[in-house]
Design an enzyme around this catalytic site. Sequence first.
Site: not given
Ligand SMILES: *Cc1c(COP(=O)(O)O)cnc(C)c1O
Length: 496
Positions: A112
């Site tokens: 993120k």
């Molecule tokens: C948020 C997240 C995901 C999922 O991503 P999306 O964009 O919500 O599909 C997968 N792995 C980690 C570690 C995350 O923080």
Amino acid sequence: MSILYHSTRSQSDSVTSKQAILAGIAPDGGLYVSDAVGQSKLDLSRVCAGSYHDVASMVLGALLGDYTPDEVSWCVSHAYAQNFDTPEVTPVSPLGDDWLLELYHGPTCAFKDVALQMLPRLMSVARKTAGSGRNVMIVTATSGDTGKAALEGFADVEGTGVTVFYPAGKVSDIQRLQMVTQRGSNVAVCGIRGNFDDAQTEVKHIFADRELAQRLAQKNTVLSSANSINVGRLVPQVTYYFYAYARLVAAGAIAQGDAIDFCVPTGNFGDVLAGYYAKRMGLPVGRLIVASNANNVLTDFITTGTYDRRRPFIKTISPSMDILVSSNLERLLYYLSDGDCELVASYMDSLAKDGSYTVSQKILERLHQTFACGFADDDATRATIRQTWEQEHRLIDTHTAVAKTVLDCRPSEGRQRVCLSTASAYKFSADVLAALGVDTQGKGDFQCMDELSQLTSTKAPQQLSSLRDATELHLDVCDRDQMGSFVESACSRVFA
Ligand SMILES: *Cc1c(COP(=O)(O)O)cnc(C)c1O
């Protein structure tokens, strides 16, 4: 070039990308989309010759038409600097017969960061032109990870502030420390007596509070969210699909023009949707493989065409994928239906009313042209972590392991394949250590981190290990009905 955005649920009102980024969600509850996505293709030769910064500038330039080249370049150079521990930002490394796209080199060790280091800069620039210079206070409830990524992204970004609420006593030691040790003159963190849903519900009330909004407007301040449906979070994620492709060409694994597949551990569908945008923009993508954990609502949807959220919510060892309503899917439905807003609105209406919808045969066929799917439960995920360590000597986190499990179960179809790795294994030390066969009963987060390090002779990222000695700066805990006034006083302090 002017690229306009409108809601997935109506064509009537168009806004610029700056307005879309400041607003987050469209007034009718839909998500902002642009019909220009993919109308002009990126030049693959330039992509393959470029640095991460170059590729990011090309992608932002193509999707955010009203940012000037200077604004784009300011955003890119500040979002991806020393805050990532490698100039490559998202390096690619071989893993068995496949490739790992490492998205965890940012300040919070999870993917993120790639978007949340960019969004605040995009907002900061947008507020000057499209937001009449108003201050933007981000308010977010977090179950653990997103809050820290938002804090890191917005800390000390001009004209912005960030307030994060977390459920006190219901996040891990490390997650709490990551948040309460956050530095920055424009950040506020508060624990809530209650659970995540309580915090989330109250944040929605705060956004809907007209009187609060009016009082803040008098002080030249507006509230906003850093939610993953914001265009400003989606667009930066498109970059690493192009960048990974360029690295495979550079490694001699493919020739420019060859198609490759991506496997994506998926929750809210933002990450994998960015891969679909990349494909529309000219990236040679064979298949996008949507990997889910035991909350496999997307596996069922992609297989059958029926989205049905009426099922038990399962707590798994990949918590960031524990999601039953994948918001960003709405954007994919818009594109697969050739922009049929009425149809999209009717699906979303059924989802809200009945908890399910079934897409047309045409949409399902189009879905299958690009997307494949699979899921892994916790046992399979643990087995993959262990096997990947024993056979490849690579430590992968629980979310990445879901994707790798799904990828390993599929035939390769003759293309090179990239598995997206969304977090450092050390972010989930206890579950990774347990997967390697160690009894973790009664052990704290830091002890698990140390044992994982000793067992594997690898080093915990400094951002996580240094938390042990960091000073706790944010000690506030409040009741749910006090959250509104906490936000208001945070605004007064930050924008004084
Ligand atoms: C948020 C997240 C995901 C999922 O991503 P999306 O964009 O919500 O599909 C997968 N792995 C980690 C570690 C995350 O923080």
